[in-house]
Design an enzyme around this catalytic site. Structure first.
Site, mmCIF file in Angstrom:
data_model
loop_
_atom_site.group_PDB
_atom_site.id
_atom_site.type_symbol
_atom_site.label_atom_id
_atom_site.label_comp_id
_atom_site.label_asym_id
_atom_site.label_seq_id
_atom_site.Cartn_x
_atom_site.Cartn_y
_atom_site.Cartn_z
ATOM 1 N N LEU A 151 0.833 -1.200 0.000
ATOM 2 C CA LEU A 151 0.000 0.000 0.000
ATOM 3 C C LEU A 151 0.869 1.252 0.000
ATOM 4 C CD1 LEU A 151 -2.898 1.099 0.075
ATOM 5 C CD2 LEU A 151 -2.623 1.296 2.551
ATOM 6 N N TYR A 152 2.006 1.200 0.689
ATOM 7 C CA TYR A 152 2.937 2.329 0.655
ATOM 8 C C TYR A 152 3.279 2.694 -0.788
ATOM 9 C CZ TYR A 152 7.436 4.766 0.931
ATOM 10 O OH TYR A 152 8.463 5.656 0.768
#
Length: 337
Positions: A151-152
């Site tokens: 997700l980063y």
């Protein structure tokens, strides 16, 4: 120039602010001083910056829309270096909403501030993590990056798309920098070099993921910040030869550029550890583990575009950079070997 640096109490933000101040720029440093890691380290960095007459610190959260709008309207920035973000691949699996708040909403407030207040150039931090499932090496900004593995990385890819939209809609010059494994003095405590050093000195084993088969484009922070400031000085321009039939992901018909900023010399993780052992004069006990969820086995930056456009050329070998980190660590934590 008057420059806003977001994330100024962070690792790269601190070093960038210091370089700008040393060359005579006025810096407004923004940070929310969150507790993702030891806040005393952030205060120590600020303690070095605050004596500069041309430095002003503002404690503010990027996601605070009203506060950010007021800051931009009041200060009248010439340029913005947006480094503030929730960092870390592994933490994004544990706390995903922190990344939406900081990296997506926070970048939106910066883009809006720049748009409405005549900012000449926005430089923002992206990451090598956007290359995700890509395996063609070295990684090039002219490759598509549509398969993030964390997700980063997805939030940083989203930042690149948001920045392009503002460049296209409003003519805001924007430059994105994909950082490759930055290390050095005052580094983040959640990163490998810091964790390895702490455990080796304490006589504890170090966790070595992917059984040590990683290769990383470890890049010394002093080289990184030279590239950041040079990129800020080089205002992004439209690519007159951009062709929508064969779209180049690294440029645009809008004033938008993406660059890799790395060492262009990947180092095997075991060699990195070996250099650290030599600097500490101690051997590490290694706890060999499988690759972590969301991680990638190798990174390797093609930085030739940044070399050509701004004259960036990393000059610090890993042996020298790790030694500087160790010297800082021993001094900062008052450790005697």
């Amino acid at each position: 120039m008057k420059i806003l640096v977001t994330g100024a109490a962070g690792f790269i933000g601190f070093h960038t602010s210091k370089l700008l101040l040393e060359r005579g720029d006025e810096v407004v440093g923004l940070d929310n001083l969150n507790e993702y890691y030891d806040v005393t380290l952030k205060h120590a960095r600020l303690g070095i910056l605050t004596p500069y007459a041309r430095f002003k610190f503002v404690k503010l959260d990027l996601a605070d829309r009203a506060g950010m709008a007021k800051l931009f309207a009041t200060e009248g920035f010439d340029r913005v270096i947006h480094l503030g973000a929730q960092a870390g691949v592994r933490y994004s699996i544990q706390e995903p909403f922190a990344y939406i708040d900081s990296n997506v909403q926070g970048t939106m407030t910066v883009l809006e501030g720049c748009r409405h207040n005549g900012v000449q150039h926005l430089v923002y931090a992206s990451t090598s993590s956007v290359y995700g499932a890509n395996t063609k090496m070295p990684f090039s900004v002219h490759q598509n990056v549509d398969h993030p593995l964390s997700l980063y990385a997805a939030t940083k890819k989203g930042n690149e798309l948001m920045a392009h939209t503002y460049a296209s809609l409003y003519g805001l010059p924007v430059t994105g920098l994909r950082f490759f494994t930055v290390y050095g003095p005052f580094g983040r405590p959640d990163m490998a070099l810091f964790l390895f050093t702490k455990n080796i000195l304490a006589g504890k084993p170090i966790d070595v993921f992917n059984y040590g088969h990683h290769r990383r484009d470890f890049t010394y922070v002093g080289d990184i910040v030279q590239g950041v400031v040079r990129a800020m000085d080089h205002i992004a321009q439209p690519n007159a030869e951009w062709n929508s039939d064969r779209p180049d992901p690294g440029t645009s018909k809008a004033p938008y550029r993406i660059y890799n900023i790395g060492n262009q010399q990947p180092v095997e993780l075991m060699r990195y550890i070996e250099v650290l052992e030599e600097c500490l004069g101690r051997k590490a006990e290694k706890n060999l583990l499988p690759m972590q969820l969301g991680d990638v086995p190798d990174t390797w930056a093609d930085v030739e575009d940044l070399v050509t456009d701004v004259g960036y050329r990393p000059a610090t070998p890993v042996e020298q950079g790790v030694r500087r980190f160790v010297d800082w660590y021993l001094d900062y934590y008052k450790v005697k070997l």
